[in-house]
Design an enzyme around this catalytic site. Sequence first.
Site, PDB file in Angstrom:
ATOM      1  CG  ASP A  77      -2.058   0.997   1.098  1.00 25.83           C
ATOM      2  OD1 ASP A  77      -3.216   0.564   0.942  1.00 25.83           O
ATOM      3  OD2 ASP A  77      -1.786   2.222   1.149  1.00 25.83           O
ATOM      4  CG  ASN A 127     -12.466  -0.703   3.765  1.00 22.85           C
ATOM      5  OD1 ASN A 127     -12.895  -1.078   4.846  1.00 22.85           O
ATOM      6  ND2 ASN A 127     -11.257  -0.138   3.625  1.00 22.85           N
ATOM      7  CG  HIS A 172      -8.700  -2.715  -2.470  1.00 23.82           C
ATOM      8  ND1 HIS A 172      -9.653  -2.031  -3.192  1.00 23.82           N
ATOM      9  CD2 HIS A 172      -8.519  -2.012  -1.324  1.00 23.82           C
ATOM     10  CE1 HIS A 172     -10.030  -0.966  -2.517  1.00 23.82           C
ATOM     11  NE2 HIS A 172      -9.365  -0.930  -1.365  1.00 23.82           N
ATOM     12  CG  MET A 173      -8.294  -9.452   1.256  1.00 26.93           C
ATOM     13  SD  MET A 173      -8.157 -11.171   0.683  1.00 26.93           S
ATOM     14  CE  MET A 173      -9.880 -11.602   0.599  1.00 26.93           C
ATOM     15  CG  HIS A 174      -6.879  -2.830   3.039  1.00 27.87           C
ATOM     16  ND1 HIS A 174      -6.140  -1.678   2.876  1.00 27.87           N
ATOM     17  CD2 HIS A 174      -8.079  -2.580   2.463  1.00 27.87           C
ATOM     18  CE1 HIS A 174      -6.871  -0.773   2.229  1.00 27.87           C
ATOM     19  NE2 HIS A 174      -8.055  -1.300   1.979  1.00 27.87           N
TER      20      HIS A 174
END
Length: 113
Positions: free
Chosen positions: A31, A88, A101-103
């Site tokens: 990120d 989100n 997207h996966m954090h």
Amino acid sequence: MSNDSIFKKIIEKKIPANIIYEDEIVTAFKDIKPKAPIHILVIPNILIASSNDINKKNKDILGHMFYVAVNIAKQKKINKEGYRIIVNCNKNAGQEINYLHMHLLGGKKLNAL
Ligand code: AMP
């Protein structure tokens, strides 16, 4: 540039990103504004705008994204201490980029939700 095309361009290598893993289904990169010592995004290589767009045809991609995120957590050695995986969806969750997207967050004690 519409905000979904930022991630599309990262996959296509048209804009730079710190890619740490990629295969035929997903791409994972750091990120740009990390919220934790480890903050990695895992995205599908095909556009899925949000979790509202998961369907029968593309749902297996999500399992692979989760699998890759966990493997990265193990590779970064944050699996024992723990980590958080977040997706989100839309404005109330603060989704800024209309590309699912996966954090993966870890490397410190994270605030309770
Ligand atoms: P979200 O709020 O869930 O939509 O998260 C979007 C995330 O994408 C944020 O954490 C941003 O810091 C990150 N981001 C935006 N542009 C880039 C970029 N060019 N490279 C890496 N991460 C980005």
